[in-house]
Every structure is written in C-alpha cells, then in structure tokens.
Design an enzyme around this catalytic site. Sequence first.
Site: not given
Length: 305
Positions: A249, A280, A241
């Site tokens: 997020h 991601k 993070y």
Amino acid sequence: MSADDSITPQDEILQEKQKICLFLAHGNIFVWNPNDVCTLRERHRIVGTLVGCLPRLPRQNAHLGIPLQLMKEEASLLLETGVCRLIDDTKPLMSPKPAQVSCFQELRRNQHQEQIEMYREERREEMRRHLPKILEGRKAKKRKLKESQKSYEESGSTAEEEEEVSFDVESVNIPAISTDHTMVQLFTENPWREKRTEVAVEWNFPLSEQEVMRCQVFRDLWERGYFLTSGCKFGGDFLVYPGDPSRYHAFFIAICIPHHKKMAAMDVVAMGRLGSNVKKTVLICSFDTEKDSVTYTSLQWTGIG
C-alpha cells in the site's frame, strides 16, 4: 584515450536501438511492447497505467492490458536517464508489402495447424478421462440392440462381450476445427515497423514552474528507491510506495506546493484530514531553486482537539 573516445558511431547507433521505445500520440506516452513494460517495472521502478482492454474480456474495465500509459514525469525521467527514446506515433502505418502479407498469412496457417493438434489432443485426453463411462454406454447400447433383435439370451460369454465393446482412443477420427473457431494472435506492437516510420521527436516537458517542480519531486523520490503512481484519485500529485504497488500500500500522498507559497491554516487541516481518511501520511513537497533541492514536510492527523 578517455572512455568516451572508445565509443564508435556504430556503438552509439546500436545503443540507441537497444533503448526502450516510448510512443508519443496526441500528447500521451505509450509503451506497446509487453517485455518493455515488465522491464520498466522490474528494473526501473516505473509503473505507469495499463489502459488497453483485454481481447478475451473486452466488456469490463476492472482488469486492463497493453498499452501502458506513462505520466509525463515518468517519461521525462526515462528520457533524461537514457533508458528510453521517444518515437512519433501519430503518423498512420504504411501499407504492408507483399512479402509481409505472405509472412503474416503463413503465420496464421501455422497457428491454425498448431491449434488443431492441441484441440485433438485435448479431446483424446477428455476421452481417456471418461473411458469407463464410454465403455458402459457402449455396453448398454449393445444390450438394447440385442434385445430389439431378440438375441440377448443367446449372446456369448462376458469376456466376449467385454472384447466387443473395447474402445481405442487413438484410432478415433477427430475432425479439425475451422479457422472461425481458432484464436488469433494480436500484435501489441507492429512487428514490421520500418525505420523510416520511426521519427524521433523532441520532448518539451517540463515547461512551467509547476511542471519543473513535479519533475524534481518525482525524480528525488524515485532516486530514494520509491515507486510512484498518479495520486489524483487521492487528491494529491503522487502516491508513494515503499515497494511494488502490486504488493504494498502507498505510505505517502505527495502534494507539490511552491517553496515560497503561503498556505492557509484550513488548507493544512484539509490535507491532514485527507491523509487520515485514507490512512496515509501527507507529504508536502517543495523545490527550493536556491538550494537546488527538494524539501519535505509530513502531516499526520492525530484527531486531538
């Protein structure tokens, strides 16, 4: 004289006592002090995982509380940097001494008395909010009483009637609540833990090559200013993070792979699709023992082809 020579043995003992205590129980690391939990998160960017049920909401698992369980990589980093000390928490607690029992009972009595005063003040405040309804109810009760006695026609003036139904909140006798209905203070850490029960233990982690690699990757990303949590639910080793996980997020899914390990094309595709599905970037992390450094390779699935 060097800086180290100026530190006395007493200073070392004091510094050791000021360190945050990590409690080792059956191979797991826990933090029981809520202030320590906040310190680890705010000052050292160590998040951990809350695993304890909340006393007032014990039949749910959406929101958990103390203790905080740490990953082994987190514990290793904290021990290496000297922030924490490790305590053996597997031994049962000692029987309380008479003085400790007396102190605890006195604490319970004081808490009971404080809650009685709080309860009475809340009841008075509730009466003040509903005072117009209380007065109206008393007026109606008096009117019914006079009608039953057939004397309502002969009653006095309105001013006299208003005076008769006055209500003094402060003079109301509010009974005390019993101990069965008071809240009990639950200690998250033993307030009477004795020195002889605090047994320092050795931390035998990491041992294997894979564990060493995970620790090196964790430390390198942590030193770059990132917050890290477990990435097992996303098929990786760590979630990375840019700030506190409560506000951001995760940017990356870190997957630790040995530096010289050969990877099949399908494994690369699988990791790329994994990152794409959860929006991601997959970060392949390796520790090069020859250069004593961590190398990173990012994967982003474009969906072309």
